[in-house]
Design a protein around this motif. Sequence first.
Motif, PDB file in Angstrom:
ATOM      1  N   GLU A  17      45.547  35.011  53.342  1.00  0.00           N
ATOM      2  CA  GLU A  17      46.870  34.398  53.084  1.00  0.00           C
ATOM      3  C   GLU A  17      47.499  35.105  52.047  1.00  0.00           C
ATOM      4  O   GLU A  17      48.706  35.528  51.769  1.00  0.00           O
ATOM      5  N   GLY A  18      46.744  35.456  51.050  1.00  0.00           N
ATOM      6  CA  GLY A  18      47.141  36.214  49.818  1.00  0.00           C
ATOM      7  C   GLY A  18      45.938  36.260  48.763  1.00  0.00           C
ATOM      8  O   GLY A  18      45.019  35.644  48.884  1.00  0.00           O
ATOM      9  N   ILE A  19      46.189  37.152  47.744  1.00  0.00           N
ATOM     10  CA  ILE A  19      45.373  37.119  46.638  1.00  0.00           C
ATOM     11  C   ILE A  19      46.117  36.797  45.399  1.00  0.00           C
ATOM     12  O   ILE A  19      47.031  37.246  45.123  1.00  0.00           O
ATOM     13  N   VAL A  20      45.433  35.786  44.891  1.00  0.00           N
ATOM     14  CA  VAL A  20      46.076  35.099  43.715  1.00  0.00           C
ATOM     15  C   VAL A  20      45.576  35.911  42.472  1.00  0.00           C
ATOM     16  O   VAL A  20      44.454  36.053  42.150  1.00  0.00           O
ATOM     17  N   PRO A  21      46.454  36.643  41.728  1.00  0.00           N
ATOM     18  CA  PRO A  21      45.832  37.493  40.381  1.00  0.00           C
ATOM     19  C   PRO A  21      45.542  36.589  39.357  1.00  0.00           C
ATOM     20  O   PRO A  21      45.766  35.358  39.478  1.00  0.00           O
ATOM     21  N   PRO A  22      44.916  37.249  38.493  1.00  0.00           N
ATOM     22  CA  PRO A  22      44.479  36.289  37.466  1.00  0.00           C
ATOM     23  C   PRO A  22      45.299  35.711  36.722  1.00  0.00           C
ATOM     24  O   PRO A  22      46.602  36.049  36.626  1.00  0.00           O
ATOM     25  N   ALA A  23      45.125  34.257  36.055  1.00  0.00           N
ATOM     26  CA  ALA A  23      45.839  33.492  35.391  1.00  0.00           C
ATOM     27  C   ALA A  23      46.571  34.062  34.160  1.00  0.00           C
ATOM     28  O   ALA A  23      47.636  33.747  33.976  1.00  0.00           O
ATOM     29  N   VAL A  24      45.731  34.940  33.592  1.00  0.00           N
ATOM     30  CA  VAL A  24      46.017  35.680  32.370  1.00  0.00           C
ATOM     31  C   VAL A  24      46.115  37.223  32.301  1.00  0.00           C
ATOM     32  O   VAL A  24      44.786  37.484  32.853  1.00  0.00           O
ATOM     33  N   THR A  25      46.832  38.025  31.876  1.00  0.00           N
ATOM     34  CA  THR A  25      46.746  39.494  31.963  1.00  0.00           C
ATOM     35  C   THR A  25      46.820  39.894  30.488  1.00  0.00           C
ATOM     36  O   THR A  25      47.493  39.206  29.620  1.00  0.00           O
ATOM     37  N   GLY A  26      46.254  41.231  30.315  1.00  0.00           N
ATOM     38  CA  GLY A  26      46.410  41.617  29.033  1.00  0.00           C
ATOM     39  C   GLY A  26      45.333  41.291  27.979  1.00  0.00           C
ATOM     40  O   GLY A  26      44.312  40.671  28.458  1.00  0.00           O
ATOM     41  N   PRO A  27      45.501  41.487  26.923  1.00  0.00           N
ATOM     42  CA  PRO A  27      44.548  41.497  25.895  1.00  0.00           C
ATOM     43  C   PRO A  27      44.404  39.984  25.455  1.00  0.00           C
ATOM     44  O   PRO A  27      45.004  39.531  24.790  1.00  0.00           O
ATOM     45  N   LEU A  28      43.164  39.507  25.686  1.00  0.00           N
ATOM     46  CA  LEU A  28      42.862  37.992  25.343  1.00  0.00           C
ATOM     47  C   LEU A  28      41.444  38.042  24.794  1.00  0.00           C
ATOM     48  O   LEU A  28      40.460  38.533  25.412  1.00  0.00           O
ATOM     49  N   VAL A  29      41.192  37.944  23.454  1.00  0.00           N
ATOM     50  CA  VAL A  29      39.994  38.136  22.760  1.00  0.00           C
ATOM     51  C   VAL A  29      39.617  37.064  21.894  1.00  0.00           C
ATOM     52  O   VAL A  29      40.342  35.965  21.503  1.00  0.00           O
ATOM     53  N   VAL A  30      38.333  37.141  21.429  1.00  0.00           N
ATOM     54  CA  VAL A  30      37.631  36.132  20.702  1.00  0.00           C
ATOM     55  C   VAL A  30      38.164  36.681  19.197  1.00  0.00           C
ATOM     56  O   VAL A  30      38.024  37.628  18.905  1.00  0.00           O
ATOM     57  N   GLY A  31      38.704  35.522  18.467  1.00  0.00           N
ATOM     58  CA  GLY A  31      38.852  35.785  16.847  1.00  0.00           C
ATOM     59  C   GLY A  31      38.339  34.934  15.945  1.00  0.00           C
ATOM     60  O   GLY A  31      37.842  33.602  16.393  1.00  0.00           O
ATOM     61  N   ARG A  32      38.031  35.342  14.914  1.00  0.00           N
ATOM     62  CA  ARG A  32      37.349  34.294  13.723  1.00  0.00           C
ATOM     63  C   ARG A  32      38.215  34.186  12.638  1.00  0.00           C
ATOM     64  O   ARG A  32      38.878  35.096  12.306  1.00  0.00           O
ATOM     65  N   VAL A  33      38.695  32.963  12.380  1.00  0.00           N
ATOM     66  CA  VAL A  33      39.821  32.649  11.475  1.00  0.00           C
ATOM     67  C   VAL A  33      39.108  32.862  10.278  1.00  0.00           C
ATOM     68  O   VAL A  33      37.957  32.282   9.594  1.00  0.00           O
TER      69      VAL A  33
END
Length: 872
Positions: A36-52
């Motif tokens: 029926e189709g391919i659902v792309p990832p919900a989030v694209t681009g740079p998503l990283v772990v950060g330490r406050v």
Amino acid sequence: MPYVPLTWLAEHVEVPAGTTAEQLAADLVRVGLEEEGIVPPAVTGPLVVGRVLSVSKEEQKNGKTVNYCRVDVGEHNDAPGEGKEPADVPSRGIICGAHNFEAGDHVVVALPGAVLPGPFPIASRKTYGHISDGMICSARELGLGEDHSGIIVLEEMLGADGVPAPGTDALDLLGLGTEVLEINVTPDRGYCFSMRGVAREYSHSTGAAFTDPGLPENLPTPPPAATGDGFAVEVEDPAPVDGPGCDRFVTRIVRGIDPTAPTPRWMVERLTQAGMRPISLAVDVTNYVMLDLGQPLHAYDLGTLAAPIVVRRARAGEKLTTLDDIERRLDPEDLLITDSPDGARAGRVLGLAGVMGGAETEVSAATTDVLIEAAHFDAVSVARTARRHKLPSEAAKRFERGVDTRLQAVAAQRVVDLLVEHGGGTADPAVSDLDTTTAPAPILFDPSQAGRLVGVEYPREQVLDTLRQIGCTVVPAADAETTVAGDGADDAAPGVLVTPPTWRPDLVGPAHLVEEVARLAGYDEIPSVLPPAPAGHGLTVAQRQRRDVARALAEHGLTQVLSYPFVGDDVHDRMGLPADDARRTALRLVNPIADDAPALRTSLLATLLETARRNVSRGTAELGIFEIGLVTRPAGLRAGAAPGVDRRPTEDELAVLRAAVPLQPRRVAGVLAGQQVPDGVWGPGRRSDWADALEAAKIVASTVGVELTVRADDHAPWHPGRCAELSVGGGVVGHAGELHPKACEAFELPSRTVAFELDLDAVLAASPAEPVQVDPVSTFPLAKEDVALVVDASVPAADVLAAVVEGAGELAEEVRLFDVFTGEQLGEGKKSLAFALRLRAADRTLTAEETAGVRNRIVKVAGKRVGAVLRG
């Protein structure tokens, strides 16, 4: 439609590393599951772990407190003194409105260029007096749930030891970078509305090892047997509409669940990928197991129930407020879940069986004790209830396609295990299992049928191995003593008894088994073979003649159209038909396509004039269209009784049905409007007139070798003084001429629009049996002669023309009326008709005496037939 994440699928079948959604789609298509189709990832681009690194609270003028944070994002940091704001150590400055974190916590950071669900693009921007160079994310902002009270703190999600270093890609960490395949499941493959079913089909396609999660032996804790103290269940369905409404009902109880326990992150991730909204732990677990195994489940707040649960049909006047907060009036055919008929809340409706539960007993934020329902309901009953109440729930989608009757206890055990593991509950040893299911009926099957039906020779062992592969039990027919379903094999054939698996209720006959063999062997292995065309067959004479007529009219400048054969009640009034006209008797449709066109046309002009109106309204100034089609004449018919379907109709019954079919003659009609000859440098043009309509009708007749007889007539919708009746052999076959002014006005057509309509079947019936022979071209010269005849003004020109043709005899190659004159010199009530004669003999040159003789015969014959005299 089902969604298939590869990571989830890989829990049940061996999926090679690096497999893409496109490759998975191709593998599933081979076994009949459509992409029926391919659902792309919900989030694209740079998503990283950060330490406050630091959190600075700043009070704003609007009373809102925001945090200006410096966040270490590893290799994505700004250099000290070179970033968008000064920093002592490499980091990024980010504004955040949440307050559930502190310095030292690890968070999820969306950097500029990322796109979150919405879509919501992230960019650097100045806000609250700082440059915010990214966003610290909450679960809802990432599409991982509805929690928006605070941002994600990875120590709380993964534990202190499981947090990766700053700058690590968080897409894979949170499962947000996974493509999801959406597939289309046909109604007979309901088991593929689960990861279990899709994994099985992937195994069929690729040969990958498959572990069935629906088998008790594959569970960490096998489901226990029913106990005497289980939550009581009764089924009261004494007169089921479509068979037993419920034939299995399993209940399990889990006590002491922590109502604040969150749904585990991996489960939230999978539910979200499958298109479902996470709600609470108990609800999420039932939804997850349904998606995984294909068994719909329901969780009740145990404290709101009164034993026993009773499954019954609805009573008159009962209502239910379902989980979507809509009060529904129930139908006597609806199958219901109710609680104790003898308790304090007698006969209370808990839900629509297999469709949706009720709001009164739903799991709430305070629920600690849960009753799990895992049942099997009749497919037809659920389908009708879902459509009746317009509730296409996920549970109904599965039940109406057929659910595995051996899956209920396994699914309930899976729910219990998950609630105990993640909710801190305790499984109650009390178990109830009402089971009146029947095993699938064996099918007597001849393996050679596969080759006969598909046209591919499948070896016997391949056929049997394929049936075993899909879960069937196969034994030689001679070794079994049982009741056999199906009628596709001869008792004397070397057949086998095939018992379908419980998850395949669609396998009920030999043809279904053949389909499975063809499907798994590969539809691409079935050759495309065109059947040989038998010699001596082609178009019939009538078909060729109809094509010749269409071609001749097209060559004459008309455009063929095809209109819908449906008309409204006002069309006959617009055409001006008399009240007693037979064309007013039309056949009405019980279920018309359009409410304003409920009847079948009785003439082609009824729809062709509407087609002409539509074209004129859209700017077509010069119009010439024609149509060949059927009309319906139902006058005098009486409907016959429909025979039953339990036997073949008798000849008498068939005769009654044939007599009830109305006449449907084939007709040809045309409409011409505007200029026939356009204005040009040669002078003014000429409008279409009655002669053009008559000429088009004559072209139809002459194409098939028929000569029309023309005489004046008064026939709606034509102008009474400009209408020609067309006949062949004394029988009227149609009319041509100028439309009545009121008809032109009613159909919004230009004034003096002309039209013709012929009974094409009658014209073709009058055509010569032998093909029309073309006369040889004479090599002798042509003789020209003109003759003008004076007749009474009331005499039709067609009668005078017929007399001229008769007088000219066989020497006349062409006779054409070229002038009509009236004037004082002729006398009142007289007119002059001038005809151009083209005379030629096949074997000689005509002499002057012969042409004069032709002229004299014409005058004599015309004088005798129509009272004509030669104009002086």
